[in-house]
Design a protein around this motif. Structure first.
Motif, PDB file in Angstrom:
ATOM      1  N   LEU A 234       0.823  -1.203   0.000  1.00 12.10           N
ATOM      2  CA  LEU A 234       0.000   0.000   0.000  1.00 12.10           C
ATOM      3  C   LEU A 234       0.860   1.257   0.000  1.00 12.10           C
ATOM      4  N   GLU A 235       2.020   1.174   0.650  1.00 11.83           N
ATOM      5  CA  GLU A 235       2.922   2.333   0.697  1.00 11.83           C
ATOM      6  C   GLU A 235       3.472   2.676  -0.683  1.00 11.83           C
ATOM      7  N   GLN A 236       3.495   1.692  -1.578  1.00  9.10           N
ATOM      8  CA  GLN A 236       4.032   1.886  -2.918  1.00  9.10           C
ATOM      9  C   GLN A 236       3.083   2.705  -3.801  1.00  9.10           C
ATOM     10  N   ILE A 237       1.826   2.811  -3.419  1.00 11.04           N
ATOM     11  CA  ILE A 237       0.850   3.553  -4.215  1.00 11.04           C
ATOM     12  C   ILE A 237       1.233   5.036  -4.233  1.00 11.04           C
ATOM     13  N   THR A 238       1.302   5.604  -5.416  1.00  6.38           N
ATOM     14  CA  THR A 238       1.712   7.002  -5.553  1.00  6.38           C
ATOM     15  C   THR A 238       0.570   7.951  -5.193  1.00  6.38           C
TER      16      THR A 238
END
Length: 491
Positions: A234-238
């Motif tokens: 989820l942290e990878q979502i821009t």
């Protein structure tokens, strides 16, 4: 559309939604309803039962999807479509038979095979196609009765509905499935399963998963199951992608569900608390959701699956998916690929091997060079490929039947030389084909319900149905329930 004293004879091969809706669309067409066109329709299936993939390709704990059977049942119960089951096209019924006995034929055989996943190690022992597993747990008589579930950690490759079904069945307790029509042999194998961890891998991110909001929430419903996520997914979502997620209600609901699970997971870890299932009970199995994972290789030793290697992925600004170069390995005992279905070739029918469909234009079957073959049509997944749900199948039927009606009106179809409706039944009798009928299905339907009523689920309630799995038993019950078939002899 010119009227005729003789009915137009149509054969439909395949009794799933695509076949039934094609027949129903013709019956509801203006020429038929006005009496301008009389029709006789025979609906065939290679199995002794109707309904195709709805009976044998949907997880047993999906009653809403199974409810489609009610609608199909209502159509066939009217009696204006003749069902003939346990008839295999290519052997019991040939393309020449269709030309002899019918003015036209529609192929609606669906897509039953697993699409390939072309990576090293995919053929190792312990690597399975999800379609085969689904057919097993749905009691398809043409598949093995036993399934080895002796591995603790297993992978499901894919982020579509089939992947979700497979993962849920693998993670769910067998007793919870007793409230469904699950066959006895399937329940026994699931009850003895060693599975503790089910890992679901998708190439793209949480926002691109093809689950519905309800299906997503249902993942956490089974007793004893904990959904586990990786925070970095989820942290990878821009930031730009977050804006798009919040602007789409469906996607926002799905990702918000993931966020809630991850937040609770992190809270418990920080507090040193033991994880629980959604009901506050102890965790017996874990369902791991992994995003941004592209399959690279199935790892093995001595010819058997021991794990999988993935490459982490990310989205470019234009939305394209690219690899990051970061490889991640997981220890696994079995792999189920759920990357799509694929259609099968039919004897004497032009087939596109690259796409797994029948060559066609607007439902008219063509040769590979595009030349139309008069009187032969296609509908559903074997026509367009395994994409879309019931709504798309109905739209397909409208297009195919429109092509058929145009061809009838244009007079391009060659009338069948043998127009007696009983002639094909005499042919089956001569060949020793023990076909089943709608009356036979009604008998089997009642028999399966009686088997369910004699058993109870985990809550002590009678079960709605228990499927009969053995083909011979299905045919026996169906044939016993059929009144003596009176086949007229030609004068």
């Amino acid at each position: 559309m010119s009227s005729s004293t003789q009915p137009f004879r149509l054969a439909v091969i395949g009794s799933g939604p695509a076949g039934v809706y094609a027949a129903e669309t013709l019956l509801r067409s203006a020429p038929v309803k006005s009496g301008e066109l009389a029709v006789e329709i025979d609906l065939y299936d290679q199995l002794p039962t109707p309904f195709g993939l709805i009976r044998y390709g949907v997880a047993p704990d999906h009653p809403r999807i199974k409810g489609i059977i009610t609608a199909l049942h209502r159509i066939l119960d009217r009696g204006d479509i003749r069902f003939l089951g346990d008839v295999e096209f290519g052997t019991d019924l040939t393309i020449q038979d269709l030309h002899t006995h019918y003015d036209a034929a529609i192929f609606a055989t669906g897509a039953l095979k697993d699409a390939d996943l072309d990576i090293p190690g995919i053929d190792l022992e312990g690597s399975f196609g999800a379609a085969d597993f689904v057919a097993w747990y749905d009691g398809n008589p043409d598949y093995p009765r036993e399934w080895a579930l002796d591995k603790e950690s297993v992978a499901v490759i894919g982020n579509g509905n089939v992947a979700l079904d497979v993962a849920r069945v693998l993670a769910k307790s067998a007793d919870e499935l007793l409230r469904t029509e699950i066959p006895a042999n399937v329940h026994a194998d699931l009850a003895a399963a060693a599975t503790t961890d089910v890992h679901v891998f998708g190439r793209r991110g949480p926002a691109q998963s093809k689950f519905s909001p309800l299906e997503t929430r249902e993942l956490a419903h089974p007793k004893g199951v904990q959904v586990v996520l990786e925070g970095r997914d989820l942290e990878q979502i821009t930031e730009a992608e977050w804006e798009a997620i919040r602007a789409d209600k469906r996607t926002d609901q799905i990702v918000s569900t993931f966020e809630g699970w991850l937040e609770e997971q992190r809270r418990r870890e920080a507090a040193g608390e033991e994880p629980t299932d959604a009901h506050g009970g102890p965790v017996q199995r874990r369902l791991h959701l992994h995003f941004w994972h592209r399959p690279v290789e199935v790892l093995g030793e001595d010819g058997k699956v021991t794990g999988m290697r993935f490459e982490r992925t990310r989205l470019e600004e234009d939305g394209s998916l690219v690899g990051t170069g970061e490889l991640v390995d997981y220890e696994l005992g079995a792999v189920y690929r759920a990357v799509g279905y694929f259609g099968s070739a039919l004897p004497g029918v032009p087939y596109d091997e690259s796409r797994g469909v029948i060559h066609n234009a607007a439902g008219r079957v063509t040769k590979a060079d595009g030349t139309v073959i008069p009187g032969v049509y296609a509908n559903g997944w074997i026509k367009r490929g395994p994409v879309g749900l019931i709504g798309a199948t109905k739209s397909d039927a409208i297009e195919t039947i429109s092509s058929l009606l145009e061809d009838i009106d244009a007079g391009v179809l060659t009338p069948a030389p043998e127009r007696d409706a009983d002639a094909i039944l005499r042919t089956f009798d001569e060949r020793g084909v023990e076909y089943t009928t709608w009356e036979g299905w009604r008998a089997l339907d009642e028999h399966e319900k009686s088997l369910g009523a004699a058993e109870v689920d985990a809550e002590g309630e009678p079960r709605a149905r228990v499927k009969v799995v053995e083909r011979e038993e299905m045919v026996r019950v169906s044939r016993d329930g059929m009144t003596t078939i009176s086949v007229s002899t030609p004068a």
